[in-house]
Design an enzyme around this catalytic site. Structure first.
Site: not given
Length: 319
Positions: A11, A72, A103, A125, A127, A129, A171
Site C-alpha cells: 500500500g 502486490r 509488512d 505504511t 498503519d 505497524d 489493518r
C-alpha cells in the site's frame, strides 16, 4: 558497492516519494548509480528497471503516493519468483536494494536477504505497524487526514444531535484509530489490541446524554470490524440513531506533512549508508527520535505493540 536499486511495495503512503528522493540523491552524492524498480516486486520480476538521475526525483518531495508505483505480487512469495527477481538485479549489475513499504514488503526483503542479496527496509505504511520503529513513513500524514475528517464530522454530528461512527484504516493495528481518536476527542475508540465491552460503551453514551451531551464520535479500527457492523450492534444495544463514515483510501493520499518528509529523508539516507558499508539484511527506524537499524529477519519475528497507557488515557479523558 557501485549500483543500488530502490522500490516501493504494498500500500502506498505519503512520504514514499521523499524516501525515494533521499535514496537517489544520497547514493549519487556518494558516487553510486541508482536504479528505480517500478511497480514493486512485480516490476522486479519482469525487469521494469530504469536508471535514475538527480532530475528524476526533482519536485517529488511534496507529492503523495509513489513515483515508482506499487503493486502486490503473489509470484514473489514463491522461491522461484524471488530467484527471478535476483536474476533481474544481477542483470543490471545492482548489488544492493532499498525496499520501502510495510509488512509484506519487508517479507520480500527478508526473502532476498535469505538468498544472500543485501537489502535494507524502510518502513513506509500508514498503519504504523512495523516492529522496531516508533513511527512509519506516512502515519503522521494519514493521522492528520483522519483528524481533519473527525473535526468536520463533529460539526454535523452536533447539528443533528447524532452519534457518528468513523471507520479508519490500520489493518491489524490500532495506532491510527487510537491517535486520531485521542487527538479528535472521540468518546469511544475500538482497537484490535483490546476487547471492547458493548455494555460499557452504551453506559458511557447514556451517561453523556444524561448530562446534556447530544452527540458522540466513535472511532472503529478496521481490524476490529466494519463501521456498519458496529453501528448495527450499537443500535440494537442502545437504541441510538447512528451514522457511519468509512474514510477509506482518502487516508493514504495527500501531501505528506513536514514530519513525514523529514522522517522519510532521514530513513532513506540511512538505508543508503548501510548499503555503502555493505551491511545488508537490515531495517531502519526511529526510536526516541534517533535513527536505529536492526536485523530485518529478527524484526519480522516480533509483533507490533500499541501504547495501552495512551489507550487508557483516551478512556479517562472521554468520561
Amino acid at each position: 558497492m557501485k549500483k543500488i536499486g530502490v522500490l516501493t511495495s504494498g500500500g502506498d503512503s505519503p512520504g514514499m516519494n521523499a524516501a525515494v528522493r533521499a535514496v537517489v540523491r544520497k547514493a549519487i552524492y556518494n558516487n553510486l548509480e541508482v536504479y528505480g524498480i517500478y511497480q514493486g516486486y512485480n516490476g522486479l520480476i519482469s525487469g521494469n528497471i530504469k536508471k535514475l538521475e538527480l532530475g528524476s526525483v526533482g519536485d517529488i518531495i511534496h507529492r503523495g503516493g509513489t513515483m515508482l508505483y506499487t503493486a502486490r505480487c503473489e509470484e514473489f512469495k514463491t522461491k522461484e519468483g524471488q530467484l527471478k527477481g535476483i536474476k533481474q538485479l544481477e542483470k543490471h549489475g545492482i548489488e544492493g536494494l532499498v525496499v520501502i513499504g510495510g509488512d509484506g514488503s519487508y517479507r520480500g526483503a527478508k526473502a532476498l536477504t535469505e538468498h544472500g542479496f543485501p537489502c535494507v527496509g524502510v518502513p513506509g505504511t500508514i498503519d504504523n505497524d512495523i516492529p522496531g520503529t516508533d513511527f512509519t513513513v506516512g502515519f503522521d500524514t494519514a493521522l492528520n487526514t483522519v483528524i481533519d475528517a473527525i473535526d468536520k464530522i463533529r460539526d454535523t454530528a452536533t447539528s443533528h444531535e447524532r452519534t457518528f461512527i468513523i471507520e479508519v484504516m490500520g489493518r491489524n493495528a490500532g495506532d491510527l484509530a487510537l491517535w486520531s481518536g485521542l487527538a479528535g476527542g472521540a468518546e469511544t475508540i475500538l482497537i484490535p489490541e483490546d476487547n471492547y465491552d458493548m455494555d460499557d460503551i452504551s453506559m458511557r453514551l447514556k451517561r453523556g446524554q444524561e448530562r446534556g451531551k447530544k452527540h458522540s464520535i466513535i472511532i472503529v479500527a478496521e481490524g476490529v470490524m466494519s463501521g456498519n457492523e458496529f453501528a448495527k450492534q450499537l443500535e440494537e444495544k442502545a437504541n441510538l440513531d447512528t451514522r457511519v463514515s468509512v474514510l477509506g483510501h482518502i487516508q493514504r493520499g495527500g501531501t505528506p506533512t513536514a514530519s513525514d518528509r523529514v522522517l522519510a529523508s532521514r530513513l532513506g539516507a540511512r538505508a543508503v549508508e548501510l548499503l555503502i558499508s555493505e551491511t545488508g539484511g537490515r531495517a531502519v527506524g526511529i526510536v526516541n527520535n534517533k535513527l536505529v537499524d536492526y536485523d530485518i529477519i529478527e524484526a519480522l519475528g516480533k509483533s507490533h505493540e500499541i501504547d495501552l497507557k495512551m489507550y487508557n488515557l483516551s478512556k479517562e479523558l472521554s468520561i
